[in-house]
Design an enzyme around this catalytic site. Structure first.
Site, PDB file in Angstrom:
ATOM      1  N   LYS A  22      27.930  31.775   2.174  1.00 29.24           N
ATOM      2  CA  LYS A  22      28.171  32.822   1.318  1.00 29.24           C
ATOM      3  C   LYS A  22      29.419  32.347   0.801  1.00 29.24           C
ATOM      4  O   LYS A  22      29.446  32.489  -0.694  1.00 29.24           O
ATOM      5  CB  LYS A  22      28.437  34.167   2.147  1.00 29.24           C
ATOM      6  CG  LYS A  22      29.013  35.130   0.953  1.00 29.24           C
ATOM      7  CD  LYS A  22      29.150  36.544   1.923  1.00 29.24           C
ATOM      8  CE  LYS A  22      30.714  36.761   2.747  1.00 29.24           C
ATOM      9  NZ  LYS A  22      31.740  36.938   2.008  1.00 29.24           N
ATOM     10  N   ASN A  23      30.572  32.076   1.341  1.00 28.03           N
ATOM     11  CA  ASN A  23      31.660  31.726   0.666  1.00 28.03           C
ATOM     12  C   ASN A  23      31.804  30.411  -0.039  1.00 28.03           C
ATOM     13  O   ASN A  23      32.571  30.070  -1.085  1.00 28.03           O
ATOM     14  CB  ASN A  23      32.926  31.780   1.454  1.00 28.03           C
ATOM     15  CG  ASN A  23      33.162  33.149   1.988  1.00 28.03           C
ATOM     16  OD1 ASN A  23      32.505  34.241   1.566  1.00 28.03           O
ATOM     17  ND2 ASN A  23      33.577  33.435   3.202  1.00 28.03           N
ATOM     18  N   CYS A 118      41.265  45.763  -0.620  1.00 30.07           N
ATOM     19  CA  CYS A 118      40.131  45.948   0.196  1.00 30.07           C
ATOM     20  C   CYS A 118      40.614  46.215   1.636  1.00 30.07           C
ATOM     21  O   CYS A 118      41.601  46.221   2.039  1.00 30.07           O
ATOM     22  CB  CYS A 118      39.282  44.766   0.030  1.00 30.07           C
ATOM     23  SG  CYS A 118      39.750  43.534   1.253  1.00 30.07           S
ATOM     24  N   ARG A 123      45.566  41.827  -0.810  1.00 36.66           N
ATOM     25  CA  ARG A 123      44.873  40.696  -1.448  1.00 36.66           C
ATOM     26  C   ARG A 123      44.963  40.482  -2.873  1.00 36.66           C
ATOM     27  O   ARG A 123      44.526  40.591  -3.792  1.00 36.66           O
ATOM     28  CB  ARG A 123      43.301  40.792  -1.306  1.00 36.66           C
ATOM     29  CG  ARG A 123      42.946  41.004   0.095  1.00 36.66           C
ATOM     30  CD  ARG A 123      41.527  41.113   0.492  1.00 36.66           C
ATOM     31  NE  ARG A 123      40.967  39.579   0.393  1.00 36.66           N
ATOM     32  CZ  ARG A 123      39.570  39.434   0.719  1.00 36.66           C
ATOM     33  NH1 ARG A 123      38.646  40.307   0.783  1.00 36.66           N
ATOM     34  NH2 ARG A 123      39.110  38.093   0.633  1.00 36.66           N
ATOM     35  N   ASP A 308      38.015  34.616   9.806  1.00 36.84           N
ATOM     36  CA  ASP A 308      36.625  35.184   9.616  1.00 36.84           C
ATOM     37  C   ASP A 308      35.927  35.068  10.938  1.00 36.84           C
ATOM     38  O   ASP A 308      34.615  35.856  10.977  1.00 36.84           O
ATOM     39  CB  ASP A 308      35.639  34.620   8.529  1.00 36.84           C
ATOM     40  CG  ASP A 308      36.384  34.876   7.128  1.00 36.84           C
ATOM     41  OD1 ASP A 308      36.058  34.146   6.261  1.00 36.84           O
ATOM     42  OD2 ASP A 308      37.116  35.553   7.038  1.00 36.84           O
ATOM     43  N   ARG A 400      26.388  42.203   3.326  1.00 43.67           N
ATOM     44  CA  ARG A 400      26.997  41.298   2.464  1.00 43.67           C
ATOM     45  C   ARG A 400      26.937  40.118   2.892  1.00 43.67           C
ATOM     46  O   ARG A 400      27.287  39.027   1.922  1.00 43.67           O
ATOM     47  CB  ARG A 400      28.432  41.928   2.145  1.00 43.67           C
ATOM     48  CG  ARG A 400      28.653  43.298   1.730  1.00 43.67           C
ATOM     49  CD  ARG A 400      30.292  43.649   1.387  1.00 43.67           C
ATOM     50  NE  ARG A 400      30.636  42.503   0.529  1.00 43.67           N
ATOM     51  CZ  ARG A 400      31.951  42.568   0.070  1.00 43.67           C
ATOM     52  NH1 ARG A 400      32.763  43.410   0.396  1.00 43.67           N
ATOM     53  NH2 ARG A 400      32.343  41.858  -0.520  1.00 43.67           N
TER      54      ARG A 400
HETATM   55  C1  EPZ Z   1      38.236  33.656   1.218  1.00 43.35           C
HETATM   56  O1  EPZ Z   1      39.190  34.760   0.519  1.00 43.35           O
HETATM   57  C2  EPZ Z   1      37.126  34.074   1.725  1.00 43.35           C
HETATM   58  N1  EPZ Z   1      36.008  34.672   0.755  1.00 43.35           N
HETATM   59  C3  EPZ Z   1      37.532  35.202   2.822  1.00 43.35           C
HETATM   60  O2  EPZ Z   1      36.315  35.736   3.644  1.00 43.35           O
HETATM   61  C4  EPZ Z   1      38.255  34.344   3.831  1.00 43.35           C
HETATM   62  O3  EPZ Z   1      38.694  35.394   4.682  1.00 43.35           O
HETATM   63  C5  EPZ Z   1      39.464  33.912   3.279  1.00 43.35           C
HETATM   64  O4  EPZ Z   1      39.227  32.910   1.935  1.00 43.35           O
HETATM   65  C6  EPZ Z   1      40.520  33.066   4.131  1.00 43.35           C
HETATM   66  O5  EPZ Z   1      39.849  31.912   4.707  1.00 43.35           O
HETATM   67  C7  EPZ Z   1      35.520  33.962  -0.169  1.00 43.35           C
HETATM   68  O6  EPZ Z   1      35.476  32.630  -0.019  1.00 43.35           O
HETATM   69  C8  EPZ Z   1      34.658  34.626  -1.032  1.00 43.35           C
HETATM   70  P1  EPZ Z   1      42.647  33.469   0.180  1.00 43.35           P
HETATM   71  P2  EPZ Z   1      40.206  34.473  -0.334  1.00 43.35           P
HETATM   72  O7  EPZ Z   1      43.026  33.545  -1.203  1.00 43.35           O
HETATM   73  O8  EPZ Z   1      40.028  33.231  -1.299  1.00 43.35           O
HETATM   74  C9  EPZ Z   1      46.787  36.030   0.480  1.00 43.35           C
HETATM   75  C10 EPZ Z   1      34.566  36.915   4.640  1.00 43.35           C
HETATM   76  O9  EPZ Z   1      34.695  37.826   5.545  1.00 43.35           O
HETATM   77  N2  EPZ Z   1      46.881  35.650  -1.149  1.00 43.35           N
HETATM   78  O10 EPZ Z   1      42.598  32.193   1.224  1.00 43.35           O
HETATM   79  O11 EPZ Z   1      40.734  35.887  -1.057  1.00 43.35           O
HETATM   80  C11 EPZ Z   1      45.813  36.888   0.729  1.00 43.35           C
HETATM   81  O12 EPZ Z   1      46.073  38.330   0.550  1.00 43.35           O
HETATM   82  C12 EPZ Z   1      35.924  36.854   3.558  1.00 43.35           C
HETATM   83  O13 EPZ Z   1      33.763  36.318   4.186  1.00 43.35           O
HETATM   84  C13 EPZ Z   1      47.842  36.004  -1.893  1.00 43.35           C
HETATM   85  O14 EPZ Z   1      48.863  36.560  -1.169  1.00 43.35           O
HETATM   86  O15 EPZ Z   1      41.287  34.150   0.700  1.00 43.35           O
HETATM   87  C14 EPZ Z   1      45.476  36.846   2.162  1.00 43.35           C
HETATM   88  O16 EPZ Z   1      46.483  37.276   2.922  1.00 43.35           O
HETATM   89  C15 EPZ Z   1      37.166  37.763   3.969  1.00 43.35           C
HETATM   90  N3  EPZ Z   1      48.105  35.867  -3.090  1.00 43.35           N
HETATM   91  C16 EPZ Z   1      45.843  35.170   2.279  1.00 43.35           C
HETATM   92  O17 EPZ Z   1      46.553  34.840   1.086  1.00 43.35           O
HETATM   93  C17 EPZ Z   1      47.002  35.130  -3.757  1.00 43.35           C
HETATM   94  O18 EPZ Z   1      46.892  35.091  -5.016  1.00 43.35           O
HETATM   95  C18 EPZ Z   1      44.503  34.408   2.156  1.00 43.35           C
HETATM   96  O19 EPZ Z   1      43.805  34.619   1.191  1.00 43.35           O
HETATM   97  C19 EPZ Z   1      45.487  35.071  -3.080  1.00 43.35           C
HETATM   98  C20 EPZ Z   1      45.808  35.230  -1.580  1.00 43.35           C
END
Ligand code: EPZ
Length: 422
Positions: A22-23, A118, A123, A308, A400
């Site tokens: 998915k991701n 969310c 996020r 995850d 989802r």
């Molecule tokens: C991706 O989300 C995945 N989703 C998430 O999977 C996964 O948990 C996450 O990566 C971490 O591995 C998809 O790929 C669609 P991040 P993403 O940016 O890209 C903070 C699932 O269950 N952050 O690595 O949104 C954020 O708040 C989902 O399939 C900032 O602070 O994750 C979080 O605490 C859930 N500022 C951390 O970094 C930003 O601009 C990780 O976020 C971006 C992120």
């Protein structure tokens, strides 16, 4: 709203086909905006999130055909592309923000609604914004929308991320491939989904190297051509189903599973007395002996233990022989499955980013509620071995990220059925 009813106690035996990630797919689909030629994805998962991304891309003017029952996404954005990603679609799925980089690269302009918070955390988008501004974009927040412009086009740059954000890495890559000159992304995310996106962009003619490491080098090109790309296996679905026999007993082979996608997770399973065997077709999992061993878990960006899979691992440790501590370092609020597992008789103390799980002999079925995608599947896993019936409500979260879960588990002997909502 549908629910899932699980009657616990059945040992599992059989095999489960692991779908495309998915991701990975949610990052690969926006890449169609980078070329006027067709991009076709095979091995795509059949999930509601993919349908949401389809709607979003179509709203921007791209053509998206879900063929072969959704396993093939035939996309083309040769037509006039509009830069506005509307709140109504974006609020459903945070990954909608992955059109930001491609729209900037293609049009020099993007108006993308902020996704909104969310269940698992605020996020924010600050890393996405900083990364794209390092390439010359100007981005401002107005009326809940990010207004991004790169009137003179994007220019290659070196950008060091304070945190290895998956999404920010993906947006940076999909912008830098068409920027003028070379770019370097430092502290880039190393997830297999990043590697898969780079493979696809390279097939489209992008010049990128270093994927899977913390430093990715990009040489901008003038245009990209079409490609056909197979979506990588879903390591989170894989880990989820590997836990089913570990929790319920028996033996399941996850077809298509590869240990390199879940190495740190497999190490933890083996420390918990679970056997993981690499067969020619996938990964076969069973308990080494009667009781699961207690282990401590700390989530981290890849190649660390995946956030995850934290909720699903907690479901296993609820009946482990001893005390386990899980530390969630990636998201600020990702223990919402804990109170639901406590309703099933688990002993879990949550303090900030730590959850201490004291193993009990057996959980008891109960009505529980899904709060987010991975929490919902952890409740179903726990229910497989619980005494009696468990009814998991609000399973739209589940749909989802898991296609045909009740069929896949049912084929291995689990007593799982969907109860249609009123
Ligand atoms: C991706 O989300 C995945 N989703 C998430 O999977 C996964 O948990 C996450 O990566 C971490 O591995 C998809 O790929 C669609 P991040 P993403 O940016 O890209 C903070 C699932 O269950 N952050 O690595 O949104 C954020 O708040 C989902 O399939 C900032 O602070 O994750 C979080 O605490 C859930 N500022 C951390 O970094 C930003 O601009 C990780 O976020 C971006 C992120």
């Amino acid at each position: 709203m549908d629910s899932i009813l699980v009657r616990g106690g059945a040992e599992l035996k059989g095999e489960i086909e692991i779908a495309g990630a998915k991701n990975a797919c949610l990052a690969l689909m926006p890449a169609t905006l980078l070329s006027e030629e067709p991009l076709t994805l095979t091995n795509a998962p059949r999930l509601s999130d993919i349908r949401t991304m389809t709607m979003l891309l179509q709203s921007l003017g791209a053509e998206v055909q879900n063929l072969a029952g959704g396993k093939v996404q035939a996309m083309s954005s040769h037509a006039e592309i509009t830069p506005i990603a509307d709140y109504d679609i974006v609020r459903k799925m945070r990954a909608s923000n992955l059109v930001l980089g491609p729209l900037l690269a293609r049009l020099g302009h993007a108006v993308v609604s902020l996704p909104g918070g969310c269940a698992i955390g605020a996020r924010p988008m600050d890393l996405h914004i900083d990364a794209l501004e390092s390439l010359g974009a100007r981005i401002e927040l107005r009326d809940g929308y990010l207004h991004a412009k790169a009137a003179q086009g994007l220019k290659g740059a070196r950008y060091e991320m304070r945190f290895a954000s998956v999404g920010a890495t993906e947006n940076f890559l999909m912008a830098a491939v068409l920027a003028k000159g070379s770019s370097q992304l430092v502290n880039a995310a190393r997830e297999p989904e990043i590697v898969d996106l780079v493979k696809c962009l390279r097939a489209m003619g992008a010049q990128i190297s270093g994927e899977g490491t913390s430093t990715i080098e990009i040489q901008g090109v003038d245009r990209l051509h079409g490609a056909t790309h197979p979506v990588v296996t879903d390591r989170i679905e894989l880990g989820t189903y590997m836990l089913a026999p570990a929790i319920a007993g028996g033996e399941v082979e996850c077809i298509g599973g590869r240990r390199d996608l879940v190495a740190s997770f497999c190490d933890k399973l083996e420390a918990a007395e679970i056997e993981v065997e690499e067969t020619g077709r996938g990964l076969k999992v069973k308990r080494k002996n009667g009781r699961v061993g207690a282990v401590d878990v700390v989530t981290a960006p890849f190649p660390g233990f995946p956030t995850d899979l934290q909720a699903q691992m907690m479901a296993l440790l609820c009946t482990a022989d001893g005390v386990s501590v899980l530390e969630e370092t990636v998201f600020e609020n990702r223990f919402m499955h804990a109170p639901e597992l406590v309703r099933m008789g688990a002993t879990i103390d949550v303090h900030g980013g730590h959850a201490t799980v004291t193993g009990v002999e057996r959980l008891k079925g109960a009505p529980v509620m899904a709060t987010d995608l991975r929490a919902s599947v952890s409740l179903i896993l726990a229910a497989l071995a619980a005494e009696g019936e468990t009814l998991v409500s609000r399973v739209y979260h589940l749909d989802r990220g898991y296609e045909r879960l009740e069929e896949k588990l049912g084929a291995c002997g689990a007593r799982v059925e969907r109860v249609k909502g009123q």
